[in-house]
Every structure is written in structure tokens, then in C-alpha cells.
Design an enzyme around this catalytic site. Structure first.
Site: not given
Ligand code: NDP
Length: 510
Positions: A254, A288
Site C-alpha cells: 500500500e 496517502c
Molecule cells: P517509508 O517508505 O519511508 O517507510 C514505511 C515503513 O517501512 C516504515 O516502517 C519504515 O521504517 C520501513 N522501512 C524503511 N526502510 C525499510 C526497508 N529497507 N525494509 C523494510 N522496511 C523499511 O514511508 P513513510 O513512513 O515515510 O510513510 C509515508 C508513505 O506511506 C507515503 O508515501 C504515503 O503515501 C504512504 N502511505 C500509504 C498508505 C496506503 O494505504 N496506501 C497509507 C499511509 C501511508 P522507518 O520508519 O523506521 O524508516
């Protein structure tokens, strides 16, 4: 932007905020002030593996509860969360910086989904007889959906309860145990949910939380779980998918969106404006499926723009619960938002409210941009901030073409008097979800699947599809009686083949 140190320990790694970090603990910060709220351990690969091992044992117990047993447990869990909803919303507000009311709304929605998943899992997933068809009329065919085992959930920070619970609730109801890695910005919310589960079933770690930075999420993808439910950005989804590919671990992704709103000439303009302001600026635009681009047909364009400008000028962002919206939760997004505004203005757009100067150290004042070229970053890329592009279009066909013009495909909204036409436009929009005469209408209806296409990801959470997403179909046939035709035999009689050929012609060749 200055941040207090987020971590303690010796081995330095990079945290999301760009602050110095280490391998042992990290801090959750208040986005309003940068103050430390609490410290959490950074789970390394060994710690994540141990959690997955525990989950695998708990998953057997959970599966054995059956649909009825799980329903009772999940409704207990729901009750415990609902009774303490104020505390959870307060924590969400603290870790994200969003006003308390917005946080409470998120908690309410998450509870609705948990309730629906608990009550509907049996109906959707239980074993059922399916027709066996004329060619296999001697077989009784049964389809059922089995739990996958352990699901790894990786969540974002912008809706730290609603979004991961959209995966967790449905995966639990389908019979899986969960290991959840919350965003490093909202670890406290994740821990709260785990503790709430433990308060009702302390000896059964069906919902565990591992805290840490991106590396912990990466460790979860390598820990041998049976599926990863990822919510976050497209670039991270690609990394997760690459790791999942190594072990053929399935993934639901997502990701972000660049959702369009279309406003028709016969729309209720006041209503469209009210929803546009909420969809674009609520939660500081960190949604999002928020409204990022608005296409208004020319006959009502100026009226719409004037009214939207008036409402947005009354917005008062800030750090209090009375504020219209709060600070940016992830400091790194601030530069991205500024660059999108600058790019829009440099490529010929006009700022009718705010401008590049609206971007503050923690808070971004609202920005409305008009006449922005469709090739600008402000139109093509996700802007996770309180800005919106309002562009004039000749007619609804042009609006649909432009709305479909990005690589994203999450949600959209249409404001229109003629609802039949609204449904037709919804069909033509290339995405996963559309609300006619509201924004985000689909997000609060648990029976509707949630998810997108293209850059917005794949797979679905919520609804019956969300339950099936966390299950594997199991097909079973039981022979009712021997087939009169021996076709599946090394000594197949020629007579049976000839008879079958005649049947084929009769059934399908006419
Ligand atoms: P990120 O992609 O930066 O992070 C998402 C999650 O992935 C976090 O828990 C992060 O940990 C983790 N993560 C980071 N690097 C890795 C890796 N290499 N392997 C596995 N996991 C990893 O997104 P954001 O947290 O900045 O969220 C914002 C984004 O999410 C926006 O693009 C938004 O649109 C999308 N979003 C989509 C939704 C949907 O339902 N379609 C709903 C809500 C948000 P850490 O935070 O510790 O870096």
C-alpha cells in the site's frame, strides 16, 4: 531542522530524521518541539527472528481457536482498545503532532475495521461447496481459505493506528499471528497496541511489535514470515519487494498517491470546497489518499477557487488541539514540499494562497497553486504536505484524462450533481477507489477493499478481499462415485475418448 539525538549506543546508523543513530536504542520525538517522548530498543535480525519464532508457535494456537474463537478474542481486543481510546488517541497526537480530534477519528475508524474483520471472517473464509461442472460431476468440490501463518506488518507514521490495523485486523481475523514493525516515528503507538493485546491474552503473543529503524523493517522481510503487508513509500516498497523476491515471500504493498478531485459544473460548490479543504489540508496533507490535485470545469472554476481560498485563509495550523492541523511529522518531507512549490512556480504556476515562504521550520502554512503544468513535480509526484493544485479544465473528459495522467492510482473524488454521471466518471478513473460527492468515503467502509494500482502499490486490505489477502485458498475434491469415463488412465479406452470428443462438440462446439 534541528532534532535532538534520537538514539543511544555505539554503532552509528542513519535514522529517518537524519539524526545520528545507533544500534541499541532510539527515541520517539514530539514533532511539535523535537523533545524526546520515550526511548525504544532497536530490534536487530536476531531479535526479529526470535519474535517470528514466538509468533509461529502462537499462530498454531490462534489457528486452533477457529473462526468462532478468534471472533470472541478479537471482539475482546476491540473492547479493550475502545475503552482506552482516549489514551491511544493522545499518544497518536503526541507522536505525530496531529490535533487530538484527528487522532481520535483515526482510532474510531480502526475500531470499526477490527469489528468488521472479527465478525465477517467466518462468512468470507469458511469452507464451502462449489459447483464441480459437468465434466467433473462425479466429484464434490470444496474451497476454503486457510491462514498463512505469520504475517509481517510494516507501517507508516501518518496514520499509525488506522493504517497498520487495516492489515493487522484482517490478518488476525484470517487466523494469522502478527509481527508488526511500526514506523520509527511512531513506535509508542505500536507498543501500545501490543500491550493492549497482552492485557487480554498475556501468554499468547499473537500480536508482537518489534521497534527500530528501517533496518528492523528489512530484518522482518528476511525473517521467513509467510507474507509481508507493507504500507509506505514506493521506493521503500521496491526494496522490500526485492528482498521478498529472494524467498518468494508474498507481499501486499500500500503505497502513496496523487489523488485527484474533479468538480463538475452542476456540483454543490460549497460542499466540494469544504471537502477539498479537508482532503487537501487535513493532517497537514500527510494522507496517502488525500486530495492533491483539483480539476474544476471552467464555468465554476473561479467560484470554486474563491471559496476554497477563503476557507483555507481561515486555517490556523499549529501545535494545539484547536489547530486546523499540526506540524510536519517527518522533517525530511519539509524540503520535498518546498521543492514542489518552487518547481510549480518556476514552471509557470501561480500561488493564490501562500508560496515557498509558507514553509516554516516545523509547520507549513497552507498553499494553493493554480495553472500548474501537468509535468510539474507538484502535479506528478506525491506532495506529503498542506498544498494543493487547482487547475481549470474545459470539460469532464479533460478532467478524467488529467486525473489519469500520473503513475499513481490510489483514490479520487468526483463532485457532481448528476450521480449517474458521477458513477460513469468513477468507472473511467484509473485507480483503486473513488468517492462521489465526498472525499475518502471509501476509507471508513470496512466492507470495501482499500488499495491502488501502479505506483500506489498492489493487493488489497479491508473487506472480503482484505481477508482473502491474508489467506491461501485450499481446493479439495472428494470423489462421489467413479467416473463412467476412464480418461485419466494410462490404459484409457478408445471408446471413452470418442465419447468425450462427442460430448465436447455438443457442449462447446455449437
Ligand atoms: P517509508 O517508505 O519511508 O517507510 C514505511 C515503513 O517501512 C516504515 O516502517 C519504515 O521504517 C520501513 N522501512 C524503511 N526502510 C525499510 C526497508 N529497507 N525494509 C523494510 N522496511 C523499511 O514511508 P513513510 O513512513 O515515510 O510513510 C509515508 C508513505 O506511506 C507515503 O508515501 C504515503 O503515501 C504512504 N502511505 C500509504 C498508505 C496506503 O494505504 N496506501 C497509507 C499511509 C501511508 P522507518 O520508519 O523506521 O524508516
Amino acid at each position: 531542522m534541528t532534532q535532538k539525538s534520537r538514539t543511544t549506543g555505539s554503532n552509528t546508523t542513519t535514522s529517518k530524521t537524519g539524526a545520528e543513530s545507533s544500534a541499541t536504542t532510539f527515541a520517539s520525538l514530539d514533532p511539535r518541539s523535537g523533545d524526546v517522548i520515550a526511548e525504544y530498543p532497536v530490534a536487530d535480525q536476531a531479535a526479529v527472528d526470535e519474535a517470528v519464532d514466538r509468533a509461529r508457535i502462537a499462530a498454531r494456537w490462534w489457528d486452533a481457536q477457529g473462526f468462532r474463537g478468534r471472533r470472541e478474542w478479537l471482539l475482546e481486543f476491540k473492547k479493550a482498545v475502545a475503552q482506552d481510546a482516549v489514551a491511544l488517541a493522545t499518544l497518536v497526537s503526541r507522536e505525530t503532532g496531529k490535533p487530538y480530534g484527528d487522532a481520535f477519528l483515526e482510532v474510531m475508524l480502526a475500531i470499526e475495521h477490527l469489528d468488521w474483520a472479527a465478525k465477517n471472517a467466518k462468512k468470507v473464509l469458511r469452507a464451502r461447496k462449489v459447483p464441480s461442472g459437468i465434466a467433473s460431476f462425479n466429484q464434490a468440490a470444496t474451497l476454503e481459505y486457510k491462514a498463512l501463518g505469520v504475517v509481517g506488518v510494516i507501517g507508516p507514521w501518518n496514520y499509525p493506528v488506522y493504517t497498520p490495523m487495516g492489515s493487522i485486523s484482517y490478518a488476525l481475523a484470517a487466523g494469522n499471528a502478527i509481527v508488526f514493525k511500526p514506523s520509527e516515528l511512531t513506535p509508542g503507538v505500536g507498543k501500545w497496541l501490543e500491550e493492549k493485546w497482552n492485557s487480554i491474552a498475556p501468554t499468547q503473543p499473537v500480536l508482537q511489535v518489534v521497534t527500530g529503524l528501517g533496518e528492523t523493517g528489512s530484518a522482518l522481510t528476511r525473517a521467513g514470515v509467510d507474507k509481508i503487508a507493507f504500507t509506505g513509500s514506493g521506493p521503500t516498497a521496491r526494496k522490500v519487494m526485492a528482498v521478498c523476491a529472494e524467498s518468494l515471500t508474498p507481499l501486499v504493498a500500500e503505497c502513496g498517491g496523487k489523488d485527484a478531485m474533479i468538480v463538475a459544473a452542476d456540483a454543490d460548490i460549497d460542499k466540494a470546497v469544504d471537502f477539498a479543504a479537508f482532503g487537501a489540508f487535513g493532517n497537514a496533507g500527510q494522507t496517502c489518499a488525500g486530495v492533491e490535485r483539483i480539476y474544476v470545469v471552467e464555468s465554476v472554476y473561479q467560484e470554486f477557487l474563491d471559496k476554497l481560498t477563503a476557507i483555507v485563509k481561515r486555517a490556523e495550523p499549529g501545535g494545539s488541539d484547536e489547530s486546523t492541523y499540526g506540524p510536519m511529522t517527518l522533517p525530511r518531507q519539509i524540503d520535498i514540499v518546498r521543492s514542489h512549490i518552487e518547481d510549480a512556480l518556476a514552471s509557470g504556476g501561480t500561488a493564490v494562497v501562500g508560496g515557498a515562504e509558507s514553509v516554516g521550520e516545523r509547520i507549513i502554512e497552507p498553499v494553493i497553486l493554480t495553472d500548474v503544468p501537468e509535468t510539474s513535480r507538484a502535479v506528478c509526484e506525491e506532495t506529503f504536505g498542506p498544498t494543493v493544485v487547482v487547475n481549470k479544465v474545459r470539460d469532464l473528459d479533460e478532467a478524467v484524462d488529467r486525473a489519469n495522467g500520473t503513475s499513481y492510482g490510489l483514490g479520487a473524488s468526483v463532485f457532481i450533481g448528476n450521480k449517474a454521471k458521477g458513477r460513469e466518471l468513477a468507472e473511467r478513473l484509473r485507480n483503486g477507489m473513488v468517492s462521489v460527492n465526498s472525499v475518502l468515503g471509501f476509507a471508513g467502509i470496512p466492507s470495501l477493499p482499500f488499495g491502488g494500482i501502479g505506483e500506489s502499490g498492489f493487493g488489497r486490505i479491508h473487506g472480503a478481499d482484505g481477508l482473502r489477502e491474508f489467506s491461501r485458498p485450499k481446493s479439495v475434491t472428494v470423489e462421489r462415485f467413479s467416473s463412467p469415463l476412464r480418461l485419466m488412465s494410462l490404459e484409457r479406452p478408445e471408446r471413452d475418448l470418442n465419447l468425450s470428443a462427442k460430448m465436447l462438440k455438443f457442449m462447446h462446439g455449437r
